[in-house]
Design an enzyme around this catalytic site. Structure first.
Site, PDB file in Angstrom:
ATOM      1  N   ARG A   1      -7.614  50.895   3.120  1.00  0.00           N
ATOM      2  CA  ARG A   1      -8.342  49.965   3.253  1.00  0.00           C
ATOM      3  C   ARG A   1      -6.792  48.808   3.571  1.00  0.00           C
ATOM      4  NH1 ARG A   1      -9.335  46.695  -2.737  1.00  0.00           N
ATOM      5  NH2 ARG A   1      -7.026  46.652  -2.759  1.00  0.00           N
TER       6      ARG A   1
ATOM      7  N   GLU B   1      -7.252  38.581   0.029  1.00  0.00           N
ATOM      8  CA  GLU B   1      -6.281  38.991  -0.397  1.00  0.00           C
ATOM      9  C   GLU B   1      -5.225  39.041   0.959  1.00  0.00           C
ATOM     10  OE1 GLU B   1      -5.518  42.387  -3.417  1.00  0.00           O
ATOM     11  OE2 GLU B   1      -6.045  40.776  -5.299  1.00  0.00           O
TER      12      GLU B   1
ATOM     13  N   GLU C   1     -10.435  37.039  -9.622  1.00  0.00           N
ATOM     14  CA  GLU C   1     -10.244  38.245 -10.095  1.00  0.00           C
ATOM     15  C   GLU C   1      -9.760  39.123 -11.387  1.00  0.00           C
ATOM     16  OE1 GLU C   1      -9.626  41.767  -7.283  1.00  0.00           O
ATOM     17  OE2 GLU C   1     -10.663  40.904  -5.945  1.00  0.00           O
TER      18      GLU C   1
ATOM     19  N   PHE D   1     -11.440  54.512 -11.213  1.00  0.00           N
ATOM     20  CA  PHE D   1     -11.677  54.378 -12.858  1.00  0.00           C
ATOM     21  C   PHE D   1     -11.212  52.526 -13.299  1.00  0.00           C
ATOM     22  CE2 PHE D   1     -10.415  58.982 -12.233  1.00  0.00           C
ATOM     23  CZ  PHE D   1     -11.655  59.741 -13.415  1.00  0.00           C
TER      24      PHE D   1
HETATM   25  C1  GAL Z   1      -8.030  43.747  -6.164  1.00  0.00           C
HETATM   26  C2  GAL Z   1      -8.782  43.316  -4.537  1.00  0.00           C
HETATM   27  C3  GAL Z   1     -10.354  44.084  -5.366  1.00  0.00           C
HETATM   28  C4  GAL Z   1      -9.750  45.626  -6.073  1.00  0.00           C
HETATM   29  C5  GAL Z   1      -8.815  44.781  -7.702  1.00  0.00           C
HETATM   30  C6  GAL Z   1      -8.663  46.202  -8.708  1.00  0.00           C
HETATM   31  O1  GAL Z   1      -6.722  43.332  -5.510  1.00  0.00           O
HETATM   32  O2  GAL Z   1      -8.599  41.964  -4.421  1.00  0.00           O
HETATM   33  O3  GAL Z   1     -10.719  44.659  -4.547  1.00  0.00           O
HETATM   34  O4  GAL Z   1      -9.768  46.439  -5.829  1.00  0.00           O
HETATM   35  O5  GAL Z   1      -7.461  44.505  -7.398  1.00  0.00           O
HETATM   36  O6  GAL Z   1      -7.893  45.345  -9.277  1.00  0.00           O
END
Ligand code: GAL
Length: 688
Positions: free
Chosen positions: A119, A158, A311, A361
């Site tokens: 990605r 991000e 997140e 996971f």
């Molecule tokens: C962040 C990201 C998410 C996911 C997550 C996993 O960096 O924005 O899409 O990948 O980490 O911890």
């Protein structure tokens, strides 16, 4: 619809604390969407971020649009009362874009063009990428700006991509032209007389690609500045597109704490709400304090306004080498810690665990094993907790202490070829923050040069680049009575990362009353310090066995120019020289200088002394003696978080009700092992 003064506040006023996570419906079938929406409602979820990685689904072939499936997803969510933070899908372009236009793919410093299959495979400098990203965003926004489910916008994901390719080089040159005006000014700023690096024209300039030996530090610094500005341009163009159609709903993107590639001080004013992704390592004993620092940064980036934890993980991540899950109690505590430190949104990555792909996971709010799980029970419990905390929405954390930090200084201080790689800017910041965290002292962060009025204590753990404005702010703070503490390797360089001439810390010399001539990395075992009587008394109180203070990592060859010497080095290169000084100007505050990295205990004592001297205390004095117990005051609520695995009793004068349990607390508040108590002055105070 009228445009609210604070778009995010208007949203949380309506929905309460936002709770949810990333939702990736393209990975599931419509029957699962229905189950998901129902389970979300049952868990108290009120907001999910949709579409972060949906570009290939929206645009399966160049110019083709497929949004019908999203219509259904939004309707299904809306029917269950779940609002949507709709993302622009621009973080992960479809494979066809790189296939047809290889110049949209990023090139690394070694000249390797990276490929699709993961990605973030885009060059922020690519016009084709940018046009394609805007085209899909324009259609998405036009279609959904009026949808009742959509309450917020999320631009990309991000931001942090860097490209060293030719298109990026061309844009870098334009950026440099704007910054310097002429090639002569650039040569001056980059110090190109060194190693015959002189440039005759902007066309000769490249990004700091792989070189034979150390790269020019100002070139590297400017490339970081440019890369951050370039990404901000991308964010802005998508944000403006949204804003033109939807002036009401908040627009944001997700930060990554102390992320090294983007200067968030310059970004934050462009967001309606600062949002951050936080994945503290559950095996790191200092994680709670270090998270506190990140959260205080997020609040400060938004000028004290509520921010959003966009997140985090419910249990395990999948991107470290070793990924032990955290417990539901820990996930709850970490979430409530964010609320304590100003968050009005608590979200996770992601709602439903992926069964395929690189994140199969990674934990989620709804694990592979389903709803009948410990993790999901924790998710439901947290949903109920946040509901009970609705009264804290909008509350502010008031700090009298401010810590200075900025990206350019961090970047410049850690360029190649410096006195020691063992002195890290973030290490210093964390080391200085930890004793304050433990003492329950509220701390804001600020960029050097920011207005410091209103703060009684100004901490400068390591400020390598110091501008005239930044120096003046520090002087003004001391003049009006504040206590300032400056740490080592500060005041070294100017904006171009050129070492300032004369004794260091250059522009801070006068206010500190101390100056130096040599930076001295210390042996691993450190160096003993001799403490002057007032400091010795302090340390004796902390350390009755009389073990001396030590300097570790780094020291400086200093002389006092009028400051009182509180500690001197014993033995070695710096023998007899000052290691810690304090200047107390008549009618002003105090100006401390730490010309070394002191051991943890000594640092704690020194900062403690500074705070005492300034009359700044913790939220609940008792927590200072309860290691691992955190106290934070937000608005009228006091949060007590027990990060240890033993229950604790914390004296809190005046009985109150715990907002989380509804239980009446006595003057001695019991906080269960790993638990949290939230006491609101307005609820259940004795005698009212
Ligand atoms: C962040 C990201 C998410 C996911 C997550 C996993 O960096 O924005 O899409 O990948 O980490 O911890």
């Amino acid at each position: 619809m009228a445009v609210p003064a604070d778009r995010f506040a208007a949203l949380t006023h309506d929905l309460g604390i936002l709770y949810g996570g990333d939702y990736n419906p393209e990975q599931w079938t419509p029957d699962v969407w229905r189950e998901d929406a129902r389970l979300m409602r049952e868990a108290g979820v009120n907001l999910v971020t949709v579409g972060v990685f949906s570009w290939a689904r929206y645009e399966p072939a160049p110019g083709v649009r497929d949004f019908a499936w999203l219509d259904e997803v939004l309707d299904v969510l809306h029917a269950q009362g779940v609002a949507v933070d709709l993302a622009t899908p621009t973080a992960s372009p479809p494979a066809w874009l790189g296939h047809r236009h290889p110049d949209t793919l990023p090139v690394d410093a070694d000249g390797v063009r990276l490929v699709a299959g993961s990605r973030n495979h885009f060059s922020p400098a690519s016009s084709v990428y940018r046009d394609s990203a805007l085209a899909v965003t324009r259609d998405l926004v036009a279609r959904y700006a009026g949808h009742a489910a959509v309450r917020m916008w999320h631009v990309g994901n991000e931001f942090g991509q860097v490209c060293f390719g030719d298109e990026s080089a061309a844009r870098f040159r334009v950026w440099l032209q704007e910054r310097y005006g002429s090639i002569g000014a650039l040569n001056e700023a980059w110090g190109t007389t060194v190693w015959s690096q002189h440039y005759g024209a902007f066309e000769e300039i490249l990004p700091p690609r792989r070189t034979v030996y150390h790269v020019n530090p100002t070139q590297a610094l400017d490339f970081r500045r440019y890369s951050s500005d370039l990404l901000l341009e991308l964010y802005r163009e998508q944000r403006d597109l949204i804003r033109a159609v939807d002036p009401v709903r908040p627009v944001t993107t997700n930060f990554m704490g102390f992320f090294p590639l983007v200067d968030y001080w310059s970004w934050a004013p462009e967001l309606d709400v600062v949002a951050d992704d936080q994945y503290p390592d559950p095996t790191d004993p200092w994680a709670p304090a270090d998270s506190g620092l990140v959260q205080d940064l997020m609040r400060s980036l938004g000028d004290g306004r509520p921010w959003m934890l966009m997140e985090q993980a419910t249990a395990a991540v999948s991107w470290r080498a070793h990924n032990p899950p955290k417990s539901p109690e820990r996930a709850r505590r970490e979430s409530l810690q964010a609320v304590a430190r100003g968050a009005d949104g608590v979200c996770f990555f992601q709602w439903r665990a992926s069964r395929a792909g690189a994140e199969r996971f990674h934990s989620a709010m709804l694990p592979h094993a389903g709803a009948d799980t410990r993790v999901h029970a924790g998710v439901r419990r947290l949903g109920a907790d946040l509901h009970r905390l609705r009264s804290v929405v909008g509350g502010r954390v008031e700090a009298r202490v401010v810590m200075l930090f900025d990206w350019a200084s961090w970047w410049a201080a850690e360029e190649q070829a410096r006195p020691t790689v063992r002195l890290g800017v973030l290490d210093q910041l964390r080391a200085w923050y930890r004793p304050l965290w433990q003492a329950g002292v509220a701390v804001d962060l600020a960029a050097p040069g920011a207005d410091l009025d209103g703060y009684d204590v100004v901490l400068v753990p390591q400020s390598y680049l110091v501008t005239k404005t930044a120096a003046r702010r520090v002087e003004d703070a001391v003049d009006r009575g504040a206590s300032v503490v400056v740490g080592p390797f500060s005041g070294v360089a100017d904006e171009n990362a050129h070492v300032r001439q004369g004794r260091f810390p250059a522009l801070l010399r006068d206010v500190l009353g101390v100056s130096g001539e040599e930076w001295v990395p210390l042996p691993h075992a450190g160096v003993e310090l001799r403490l002057a009587a007032p400091l010795q008394a302090l340390l004796d109180a902390a350390c009755p066995d009389g073990s001396p203070g030590r300097a570790t990592t780094f020291g400086e060859l200093l002389r006092s120019d009028g400051a009182e010497v509180l500690a001197t080095f014993v033995g070695g290169h710096l023998d007899g020289g000052p290691a810690l000084t304090r200047r107390v100007p008549p009618g002003g505050g105090q100006a401390w200088y730490l010309g070394c990295v002191p051991d943890e205990q000594l640092l704690g004592r020194v900062l403690g002394e500074v705070l005492d001297g300034a009359g700044v205390g913790g939220v609940l004095p008792a927590v200072a003696d309860l290691p691992g117990v955190e106290a934070v005051r937000r608005g009228t609520a006091t949060f007590v978080l027990n990060h240890t695995d033993l229950p604790v009793s914390v004296p809190v004068p005046g009985a109150r009700t715990d907002l989380l349990t509804g239980a009446r607390c006595g003057d001695l508040v019991e906080v269960p092992a790993g638990g949290v108590v939230v006491l609101d002055d307005r609820v259940g105070t004795a005698g009212r």
